[in-house]
Design an enzyme around this catalytic site. Sequence first.
Site, PDB file in Angstrom:
ATOM      1  N   SER A 152       0.835  -1.193   0.000  1.00 30.68           N
ATOM      2  CA  SER A 152       0.000   0.000   0.000  1.00 30.68           C
ATOM      3  C   SER A 152       0.879   1.256   0.000  1.00 30.68           C
ATOM      4  O   SER A 152       2.051   1.215  -0.379  1.00 30.68           O
ATOM      5  CB  SER A 152      -0.945  -0.038   1.206  1.00 30.68           C
ATOM      6  OG  SER A 152      -1.903   0.993   1.112  1.00 30.68           O
ATOM      7  N   SER A 153       0.311   2.364   0.448  1.00 32.57           N
ATOM      8  CA  SER A 153       1.013   3.649   0.380  1.00 32.57           C
ATOM      9  C   SER A 153       0.519   4.578   1.472  1.00 32.57           C
ATOM     10  O   SER A 153      -0.673   4.582   1.819  1.00 32.57           O
ATOM     11  CB  SER A 153       0.773   4.301  -0.986  1.00 32.57           C
ATOM     12  OG  SER A 153       1.200   5.648  -0.997  1.00 32.57           O
ATOM     13  N   TYR A 176      -4.503   8.465  -6.484  1.00 27.54           N
ATOM     14  CA  TYR A 176      -3.652   7.298  -6.225  1.00 27.54           C
ATOM     15  C   TYR A 176      -3.845   6.816  -4.792  1.00 27.54           C
ATOM     16  O   TYR A 176      -4.053   5.622  -4.539  1.00 27.54           O
ATOM     17  CB  TYR A 176      -2.190   7.670  -6.478  1.00 27.54           C
ATOM     18  CG  TYR A 176      -1.192   6.625  -6.035  1.00 27.54           C
ATOM     19  CD1 TYR A 176      -1.095   5.411  -6.697  1.00 27.54           C
ATOM     20  CD2 TYR A 176      -0.340   6.871  -4.959  1.00 27.54           C
ATOM     21  CE1 TYR A 176      -0.174   4.447  -6.289  1.00 27.54           C
ATOM     22  CE2 TYR A 176       0.578   5.926  -4.543  1.00 27.54           C
ATOM     23  CZ  TYR A 176       0.665   4.713  -5.216  1.00 27.54           C
ATOM     24  OH  TYR A 176       1.573   3.766  -4.807  1.00 27.54           O
TER      25      TYR A 176
END
Length: 274
Positions: A152-153, A176
Site C-alpha cells: 500500500s502507500s 492514487y
Amino acid sequence: MGSKRLDGKRVVVTGASRGIGAAVARRAAAEGADVAIVARTVNAADAYLPGTLGETADQLRQFGGRVAVIQADLADENDRDRVIAEAEAGLGGSIDVLVNNAAVALYGTVADYAFKRMRLMYELNCVAPLHLAQAVIPAMTERGEGWIVNVSSGTARHWQGPPFQLGGTGTGTTVYGASKAALNRVSNGLAAELHGNGIRVNTVEPRAAVMSEGARDLVGDIVRPDQIESMEEMVEAILALCDCPADHTGRTHISLDLISELGLDVRSLDGAPM
C-alpha cells in the site's frame, strides 16, 4: 546452515520487473522460495524505465530455485485470469505466498482528474490484487495455510486541516492514495472473512519514500534524504508478512514500525546480515 525462511514455499510477486517487486522476488529466492514474477516488461526494448522480468529472473536463478516468468498486464481482466494458473504450472504446485506489489501512480489535481486514469488506477491498484487473491484462496483454504501481502502507500491517509500541509506533490497523490485506501479496506475485509482458515492477509506501506526507479521518476527531485528509507528495509517488512503467524492478519502496517515491533534485523536482498 539450517533451513531458510521460505524453503519449499511457492511465491508470486507482481510488478517484479523493477523496484520493490524485483527486490522482494530476489529476497524470497534467497530465502529458498520458488518464485513466479509477473509484470508487463520482459525485454529492455519494451521498457520505459530500467528493469525487466528477464533481468529479475537472471538474478533469481543464482539461488537455485524454480523461477517462472509471466508477462501480463494486470489492468486487463483476461490477463489476470491466467496468472495464477501459469504460476502454479511453472512452480509445480499451488501458491503459498502472494505479494501484490504491481501498481500505477498517475498524479494530478482532483478537480479535473481524468476518469479514464482513475479507472485504470483502481483496476490495477485495488481490483487486480483482489482478483489474484481470489485465485489463490481455494488452494490455500484446502491446505489450511497461506499468506497474501498487499503493498500500500502512505498517500492513503487523509490530510488534516485546514490549514492543509500538502508537501511537495500537493494534492496530486489524492486519487492514487484513494485507490490504496480501497486496497487497505478490501484487504482488511478479506482477512476477516478468511480468519480461522490459516490465511493471513495484510497490507504494508513504506514510512518514507523508497527510491525505486518509478519513485525517482515521479518525485526524485523533491524528496529530501531524511524522507527516504532503504529498499532493504521495505523488503524486510514485506518478508515478515510472508511467514507471519496465523493470528497476524487484517492489519495495515508501516514498514519501519513493523520492523521495530517485531525486533527484526534488516538483511540484504541476498539474505545476508548488513
